[in-house]
Scaffold this active site. Structure first.
Site, mmCIF file in Angstrom:
data_model
loop_
_atom_site.group_PDB
_atom_site.id
_atom_site.type_symbol
_atom_site.label_atom_id
_atom_site.label_comp_id
_atom_site.label_asym_id
_atom_site.label_seq_id
_atom_site.Cartn_x
_atom_site.Cartn_y
_atom_site.Cartn_z
ATOM 1 N N GLU A 60 0.826 -1.215 0.000
ATOM 2 C CA GLU A 60 0.000 0.000 0.000
ATOM 3 C C GLU A 60 0.858 1.261 0.000
ATOM 4 O O GLU A 60 0.528 2.259 -0.656
ATOM 5 C CB GLU A 60 -0.952 -0.016 1.193
ATOM 6 C CG GLU A 60 -2.168 -0.913 1.019
ATOM 7 C CD GLU A 60 -1.817 -2.388 1.081
ATOM 8 O OE1 GLU A 60 -2.563 -3.204 0.492
ATOM 9 O OE2 GLU A 60 -0.786 -2.741 1.715
ATOM 10 N N HIS A 129 -11.204 -5.945 7.621
ATOM 11 C CA HIS A 129 -11.917 -5.684 6.371
ATOM 12 C C HIS A 129 -13.172 -4.835 6.602
ATOM 13 O O HIS A 129 -14.046 -4.812 5.743
ATOM 14 C CB HIS A 129 -12.328 -6.992 5.680
ATOM 15 C CG HIS A 129 -11.181 -7.880 5.317
ATOM 16 N ND1 HIS A 129 -10.579 -8.714 6.215
ATOM 17 C CD2 HIS A 129 -10.522 -8.037 4.141
ATOM 18 C CE1 HIS A 129 -9.600 -9.372 5.618
ATOM 19 N NE2 HIS A 129 -9.539 -8.976 4.361
#
Length: 337
Positions: A60, A129
C-alpha cells in the site's frame, strides 16, 4: 439516464475520465486483469490497455507513493487500496507527502490524485476488512475526504475528485455497493428500493465537492449522516414517525457547513450518526461545529449515535454499528428533551 448500482456508477466514472483525459491512470491490487476484488474496475484494462489500468504489488505504501510521484509529474492517478483497513502502511505517503506537497513546494507542485478504498462493515469481514477510518483523513490538512451514499453521487463525486487538483480520499461503503440496507437486514433490500439502482447519466457530470444533500426534508430534528448511515437514519425516521431532516454530507471535509447550520437552526435539534467508533470520531467535530454555530437555537443537547469504543467485533458487528433501533432511541430522546 441508466439504472446502475454503486459499483457500476464508480466504474462508469473511471471509464468516462480514462476516455476524456489521457493523464488519468488507474492502478492497485488486482484492479487490472481481474477487475478488482469488488469488480469496480472490471473491463477497464481490456478497454484502455495495461499502461493505463494495471495491477500493483501488495504494498500500500508503494501504491500510494507511486501515485504521489505520478501526480507531481502531471498525471492524475486513481489508486485503489483494496480495503480501507489496508491503508495504514500508506498513511505516511498520504499525510506527509500527498497532503503537504502543494504547501511545502509553495504551489510549484500539486498532487491531483484519488485514493479509493472500500470502507465499513456489514459483510462479516472481521477486524481487517470492516473499519471506518474517515477521521484520520478529515484530521489531515490538505486532503479532501468524500463518502457517497448512492450511485448518482458516487459517479458525480468521483469525476469531480479526479478533476480536482488536490488529493482526495474517496471512501466507498462496501455495504452499499450492490444496493442499500435498511439497517435491519444483512442483504440489500429486496425488492430493490428506489436507491438501489440509481438513475445515473451515462456521460460526464459532476457533483460539486463540499456540497451536502438533503436526503429527507423535515421540521423536527436534523440528522447528520453519511454513507450507509443515511439509509439507517431514513429507516429510523420512518419507524419512529419523527419528522427528521436527514443531511447526507457526501463531502466530509471540506464540508457544507451552511447547509448543516441552516437545517439545525430550523429544526433546533440535532442527531449525528456514523459507523466508526465514538471517541475522537468525525461526529465529535460535527458536534463541535453545530454547537459553535447553533448554540442559541438548540432546544436539546446534541446526541451522537456511533460504533462502540471497542475493536471491531467479527460476530457481533450488527450490534456494533448503529441500526434503526439505536438511532430511533436518539430521535425520541432529543424530541422529549
Amino acid at each position: 439516464m441508466t439504472k446502475m448500482t454503486m459499483i457500476q456508477a464508480l466504474r462508469s466514472a473511471m471509464d468516462v475520465m480514462l476516455e476524456r483525459d489521457p493523464d488519468v491512470v488507474v492502478f492497485g491490487e488486482d484492479v487490472g486483469y481481474f477487475g478488482g476484488v469488488f469488480r469496480c474496475t472490471d473491463g477497464l484494462q481490456a478497454k484502455y490497455g495495461a499502461s493505463r489500468v494495471f495491477d500493483a504489488p501488495i504494498t500500500e505504501s508503494g501504491i500510494v507513493g507511486a501515485g504521489v510521484g505520478m501526480a507531481a509529474y502531471g498525471l492524475r492517478p486513481v489508486v485503489e487500496v483494496q480495503f480501507a483497513d489496508y491503508v495504514y502502511p500508506a498513511l505516511d505517503q498520504i499525510m506527509s507527502e500527498a497532503a503537504r506537497l502543494r504547501y511545502r513546494s509553495a504551489g510549484d507542485f500539486t498532487a491531483p490524485m484519488v485514493i479509493r478504498m472500500p470502507c465499513g462493515g456489514g459483510i462479516y469481514g472481521g477486524q481487517t476488512h470492516s473499519q471506518s477510518p474517515e477521521a484520520l483523513f478529515t484530521h489531515t490538512c490538505g486532503i479532501r475526504t468524500v463518502m457517497p451514499s448512492n450511485p448518482y453521487d458516487a459517479k458525480g463525486l468521483l469525476i469531480a475528485a479526479i478533476e480536482n487538483n488536490d488529493p482526495v480520499v474517496f471512501l466507498e461503503p462496501k455495504r452499499l455497493y450492490n444496493g442499500p440496507f435498511d439497517g435491519h437486514h444483512e442483504k440489500p433490500v429486496v425488492p430493490w428500493s428506489k436507491h438501489a439502482l440509481g438513475e445515473v447519466p451515462e456521460g460526464h457530470y459532476t457533483v460539486p465537492l463540499e456540497s451536502a444533500r438533503i436526503a429527507r426534508p423535515g421540521q423536527d430534528v436534523t440528522v447528520i449522516a453519511y454513507g450507509t448511515m443515511v439509509f439507517v437514519a431514513e429507516t429510523a425516521a420512518a419507524e419512529t414517525g419523527v419528522d427528521a431532516e436527514i443531511i447526507d454530507l457526501r463531502s466530509l471535509w471540506p464540508m457544507d457547513l451552511p447547509t448543516v447550520v441552516q437545517s439545525v437552526q430550523k429544526t433546533r435539534r440535532c442527531v449525528i450518526v456514523h459507523e466508526a467508533t465514538r471517541t475522537s470520531g468525525f461526529g465529535a467535530e460535527l458536534l463541535a461545529l453545530v454547537q459553535e454555530h447553533c448554540f442559541y437555537h438548540l432546544e436539546a443537547p446534541i446526541v451522537r449515535v456511533t460504533g462502540w469504543d471497542i475493536p471491531y467485533p467479527h460476530a457481533q458487528e450488527w450490534s456494533y454499528f448503529p441500526g434503526p433501533t439505536r438511532v430511533g432511541e436518539a430521535l425520541r430522546e432529543v424530541m422529549e428533551a
